[in-house]
Design a protein around this motif. Structure first.
Motif, PDB file in Angstrom:
ATOM      1  N   ALA A  19       0.811  -1.133   0.057  1.00  0.00           N
ATOM      2  CA  ALA A  19      -0.024   0.002  -0.197  1.00  0.00           C
ATOM      3  C   ALA A  19       0.982   1.906   0.159  1.00  0.00           C
ATOM      4  CB  ALA A  19      -0.990   0.116   1.339  1.00  0.00           C
ATOM      5  N   SER A  20       0.527   2.511  -0.806  1.00  0.00           N
ATOM      6  CA  SER A  20       1.245   3.339  -0.241  1.00  0.00           C
ATOM      7  C   SER A  20       0.478   4.074   0.566  1.00  0.00           C
ATOM      8  CB  SER A  20       0.432   4.386  -1.683  1.00  0.00           C
ATOM      9  OG  SER A  20       0.815   6.142  -1.654  1.00  0.00           O
ATOM     10  N   ASP A  21       2.083   4.955   0.873  1.00  0.00           N
ATOM     11  CA  ASP A  21       2.729   5.479   2.282  1.00  0.00           C
ATOM     12  C   ASP A  21       2.912   6.632   1.755  1.00  0.00           C
ATOM     13  OD1 ASP A  21       3.051   6.698   5.601  1.00  0.00           O
ATOM     14  OD2 ASP A  21       4.183   5.118   5.162  1.00  0.00           O
ATOM     15  N   ALA A  26       6.468   3.262   5.288  1.00  0.00           N
ATOM     16  CA  ALA A  26       6.509   2.267   4.980  1.00  0.00           C
ATOM     17  C   ALA A  26       6.086   2.676   3.569  1.00  0.00           C
ATOM     18  CB  ALA A  26       5.529   1.892   6.420  1.00  0.00           C
ATOM     19  N   GLY A  27       5.172   1.047   3.958  1.00  0.00           N
ATOM     20  CA  GLY A  27       4.412   1.367   2.289  1.00  0.00           C
ATOM     21  C   GLY A  27       5.847   0.539   0.985  1.00  0.00           C
ATOM     22  N   THR A  50      -3.368   4.541   1.411  1.00  0.00           N
ATOM     23  CA  THR A  50      -3.188   5.845   2.989  1.00  0.00           C
ATOM     24  C   THR A  50      -3.619   7.020   3.169  1.00  0.00           C
ATOM     25  OG1 THR A  50      -1.187   5.099   3.639  1.00  0.00           O
ATOM     26  CG2 THR A  50      -2.622   3.218   3.485  1.00  0.00           C
ATOM     27  N   GLN A  52      -2.159   8.958   5.787  1.00  0.00           N
ATOM     28  CA  GLN A  52      -1.495   9.500   6.748  1.00  0.00           C
ATOM     29  C   GLN A  52      -0.423  10.673   7.394  1.00  0.00           C
ATOM     30  OE1 GLN A  52       0.947   5.464   7.597  1.00  0.00           O
ATOM     31  NE2 GLN A  52       0.089   4.889   5.605  1.00  0.00           N
ATOM     32  N   VAL A  57      -2.276   6.923  11.192  1.00  0.00           N
ATOM     33  CA  VAL A  57      -3.170   6.137   9.870  1.00  0.00           C
ATOM     34  C   VAL A  57      -4.518   7.193   9.919  1.00  0.00           C
ATOM     35  CG1 VAL A  57      -3.717   4.586   8.280  1.00  0.00           C
ATOM     36  CG2 VAL A  57      -1.457   4.399   9.387  1.00  0.00           C
ATOM     37  N   MET A  88       1.197  -4.598   3.009  1.00  0.00           N
ATOM     38  CA  MET A  88      -0.028  -4.828   3.722  1.00  0.00           C
ATOM     39  C   MET A  88      -1.512  -5.069   1.650  1.00  0.00           C
ATOM     40  SD  MET A  88      -2.724  -0.871   3.898  1.00  0.00           S
ATOM     41  CE  MET A  88      -1.829  -0.339   5.930  1.00  0.00           C
ATOM     42  N   VAL A 115       1.332  -7.779   7.657  1.00  0.00           N
ATOM     43  CA  VAL A 115       0.909  -6.210   7.802  1.00  0.00           C
ATOM     44  C   VAL A 115      -0.223  -6.688   9.202  1.00  0.00           C
ATOM     45  CG1 VAL A 115       0.782  -3.853   7.849  1.00  0.00           C
ATOM     46  CG2 VAL A 115       2.653  -5.308   6.363  1.00  0.00           C
ATOM     47  N   SER A 118       0.261  -1.307  12.270  1.00  0.00           N
ATOM     48  CA  SER A 118       1.413  -0.313  12.338  1.00  0.00           C
ATOM     49  C   SER A 118       1.598  -0.982  13.818  1.00  0.00           C
ATOM     50  CB  SER A 118       1.070   0.729  11.942  1.00  0.00           C
ATOM     51  OG  SER A 118       0.260   1.717  12.911  1.00  0.00           O
ATOM     52  N   ARG A 120       1.908   2.161  15.751  1.00  0.00           N
ATOM     53  CA  ARG A 120       2.114   2.408  16.575  1.00  0.00           C
ATOM     54  C   ARG A 120      -0.022   2.410  17.016  1.00  0.00           C
ATOM     55  NH1 ARG A 120       2.429   6.388  11.670  1.00  0.00           N
ATOM     56  NH2 ARG A 120       1.900   5.283  10.598  1.00  0.00           N
ATOM     57  N   PHE A 124      -4.830  -2.803  10.535  1.00  0.00           N
ATOM     58  CA  PHE A 124      -5.095  -2.765   8.983  1.00  0.00           C
ATOM     59  C   PHE A 124      -5.933  -4.570   8.244  1.00  0.00           C
ATOM     60  CE2 PHE A 124      -0.676  -0.403   9.099  1.00  0.00           C
ATOM     61  CZ  PHE A 124      -1.523   0.660   8.904  1.00  0.00           C
ATOM     62  N   HIS A 222       8.949   3.876  12.117  1.00  0.00           N
ATOM     63  CA  HIS A 222       7.899   3.031  11.017  1.00  0.00           C
ATOM     64  C   HIS A 222       8.536   2.813   9.268  1.00  0.00           C
ATOM     65  CE1 HIS A 222       4.575   4.026   9.279  1.00  0.00           C
ATOM     66  NE2 HIS A 222       4.177   5.406   8.235  1.00  0.00           N
ATOM     67  N   GLY A 223       8.156   1.974   9.186  1.00  0.00           N
ATOM     68  CA  GLY A 223       8.444   1.529   8.436  1.00  0.00           C
ATOM     69  C   GLY A 223       9.852   0.268   8.376  1.00  0.00           C
ATOM     70  N   CYS A 226       8.931  -3.136   6.774  1.00  0.00           N
ATOM     71  CA  CYS A 226       8.685  -3.066   4.729  1.00  0.00           C
ATOM     72  C   CYS A 226      10.307  -3.362   4.604  1.00  0.00           C
ATOM     73  CB  CYS A 226       7.952  -1.836   4.797  1.00  0.00           C
ATOM     74  SG  CYS A 226       6.922  -1.619   5.308  1.00  0.00           S
TER      75      CYS A 226
END
Ligand code: PXL
Length: 286
Positions: A19-21, A26-27, A50, A52, A57, A88, A115, A118, A120, A124, A222-223, A226
């Motif tokens: 998925a796009s972050d 991430a992602g 997403t 975020q 998110v 994701m 995934v 997250s 946090r 998902f 974060h990430g 991934c």
């Protein structure tokens, strides 16, 4: 007669489904940076978008499953792919569509980062998505890379006993439950365990293949998952065996975390291009 423009051999292509972050932490953005940094050509099939920022998110919109399958098939019919990486996936329907596509390519190694949430705490994957991952993707998976929380949740869904205790033997049971459900290897990461160092363990059908210990780094990233799964896929695509790829992927990820930075008001993100910034950023050498 040759009209072909001379070209250098293409680097190994790794196809990431993720998925796009928009934060770039991430992602799919993390995957592209990692794969390119490790010398692969990144192919990217977007499974969801997403909304975020680096603190959390706000929304996830899965892509239409037919569009996900079409993106992948177009690439697979055009060029050789050396490895698949999944992050994701967004919906049960997208999982089913991807499972059908990759079933036509059983020789391509597949690294699955399940995934589920997250770092946090954003959730998902619901129970049906976990069921679909286990039923449709796990039997096609070369390596799954759950953190210890994800390993326990997946194992619980498989009916592998969990009486709430923590510790190596329990995680080993979870890993063997996942192998019994059809995947070849499991790398359980230990960031969330209470150990002085982070202990990551790679399991195969005959037991533990390697255990690696890493100094804990301050900060919340974060990430990282991934980055790790993509880095391992990159090493596999470049011809490493599973144990070498898992070692190399961890080493690379640790260095990206050690060089991490905080672009906004929330979490740190790994610097996938740490090696390009000059000597001060080469934290692993200091
Ligand atoms: O870190 C897991 C992850 C994967 N993919 C996307 C995400 C996150 C975490 O937030 O946003 C798109």
């Amino acid at each position: 007669m040759s009209t072909a423009v001379p070209s250098r051999p293409a680097p190994p292509a790794v196809l990431s489904f993720a998925a796009s972050d928009p934060t770039g932490g991430a992602g799919i953005q993390a995957d592209i940076l990692t794969l390119a940094s490790l010398g692969c050509h990144p192919l990217s099939v977007v499974t969801a978008i997403t909304v975020q920022d680096t603190t959390g998110v706000e929304g996830v919109m899965p892509v239409d499953p037919g569009w996900v399958a079409d993106q992948a098939r177009a690439l697979l019919e055009d060029m050789p792919v050396a490895a698949f990486k999944m992050g994701m996936l967004g919906s049960v329907e997208v999982i089913a569509a991807i499972a059908e596509v990759v079933a036509d390519y059983p020789d391509i190694p597949l690294v699955l980062d399940p995934v589920l949430a997250s770092g946090r705490g954003d959730q998902f994957a619901d129970e049906e998505m976990i069921e679909a991952m286990i039923g449709l993707l796990l039997p096609q998976t070369t390596l799954i890379t759950p953190n210890s929380l994800e390993a326990r949740r997946l194992a619980q869904q498989l009916g592998v006993g969990d009486e709430g205790s923590r510790g190596g033997s329990r995680l080993a049971d979870c890993a063997h439950g996942l192998i019994d459900a059809g995947c070849e290897h499991v790398l359980v990461t230990g960031t969330h365990e209470g150990t002085p160092q982070v202990v990551n363990t790679l399991y195969g059908s005959h037991g533990v293949l390697r255990t690696d210990r890493w100094d804990r780094l301050p900060g919340s990233y974060h990430g990282s998952g991934c980055t790790l799964a993509s880095a391992i896929a990159a090493y596999l695509a470049c011809g490493a065996d599973m144990a070498e790829a898992v070692r190399g992927g961890q080493e690379y990820t640790w260095r990206t975390l050690a060089a991490g930075y905080r672009p906004g008001m929330g979490q740190f993100i790994p610097d996938r291009l740490f090696w390009s910034r000059g000597e001060d950023h080469d934290a692993a050498d200091s």
